[in-house]
Design an enzyme around this catalytic site. Structure first.
Site: not given
Length: 276
Positions: A150, A163
């Protein structure tokens, strides 16, 4: 250069794509099938979505196998990689698209939620990588591993502590695996998407356009979310023979989002960013 060689893989090739029931994972599975791969597809909650992905792969003339993968059940969940490799006759390519997230400020975060996200996104990725890499080493024919991280592999986001920690860790795991596995002819890279128009982000798989209602993104230089197929095209290149000298890299597919830096911060008009 023959441009067809960018996406065509040596044949036969066997790929395992985790989280391929929708979004980026589905787009990757289809792109690899178009490039000549038989594909093993995993799903967690959407079996029908995985079946639809398999149908797309088969329409391209490639073999598809489907397997359930629940990364909340570790370490045995990684057995799914071995089962798919057995059914495909081996594994030459692993693309890891499975993952989860959270939207809770650190001060309010329960340890159980922290562990759920980090275990799924980092522990699970390590175990699947290890299973696939062992098979590639034993086969002696090299291989390709691509981890979907990401933009938050590189930059933080409020409310996404576990995350970000997991994706940052996966980025360094990618680089460590790249140097350890290089002697075996296995390349290991990361692809770091920004906002991609998929069901996971509350959007459809339709290609987003900046002039379409709901798709305007003033804070992104290209002014729109990305399309899953745009991510898949980068993955397909990294899995191709033309990417044989690319390893340990993280490829941002984010419309220029990561380049904004102080440009974004200095132009914020409210404190809304402080809330998830």
């Amino acid at each position: 250069m023959d441009l067809t060689s960018i996406t065509e893989l040596d044949s036969p090739r066997r790929a395992v794509v985790t989280g391929a029931d929708s979004g980026i994972g589905r787009a990757v599975a289809v792109a690899l099938a178009a490039a000549g791969c038989d594909v093993g597809i995993t799903w967690h909650e959407d079996e029908a979505g995985a079946t639809a992905t398999a149908d797309e792969v088969r329409r391209l003339g490639r073999r598809a196998e489907v397997e359930h993968l629940d990364l909340t059940r570790l370490p045995e969940a990684a057995d799914a990689v071995d089962r798919l490799a057995d059914r495909l006759g081996g594994v030459d390519v692993l693309v890891q698209c499975s993952g989860t997230g959270s939207s809770t400020l650190l001060l309010d975060l329960e340890f159980e939620e922290w562990r759920r996200v980090v275990s799924t996104d980092l522990d699970g990725a390590f175990l699947c990588l290890q299973r696939a890499a062992r098979r590639m080493v034993d086969a002696g024919s090299g291989g390709r591993i691509v981890n979907i991280t990401s933009v938050h592999e590189h930059q933080p986001r409020v409310g996404a502590g576990p995350y970000c920690a997991a994706k940052g860790g996966l980025g360094l795991l990618t680089r460590t695996a790249a140097i350890e596995l290089a002697e075996h002819g296995i390349t290991v890279n990361a692809v770091a998407p920004g906002e991609i128009a998929t069901p996971m982000t509350g959007q459809t798989d339709e290609h987003p356009r900046e002039d379409r209602a709901g798709h305007q993104r003033p804070g992104v230089p290209l002014r729109r979310p990305g399309d899953a197929r745009e991510v898949a095209a980068v993955v397909a290149f990294l899995c191709s023979r033309d990417a044989g000298y690319v390893t340990g890299a993280s490829w941002s597919v984010d419309g220029g989002m990561l380049q904004m830096g102080p440009m974004a911060g200095s132009h914020l008009a409210s404190d809304d960013w402080r809330r998830p």
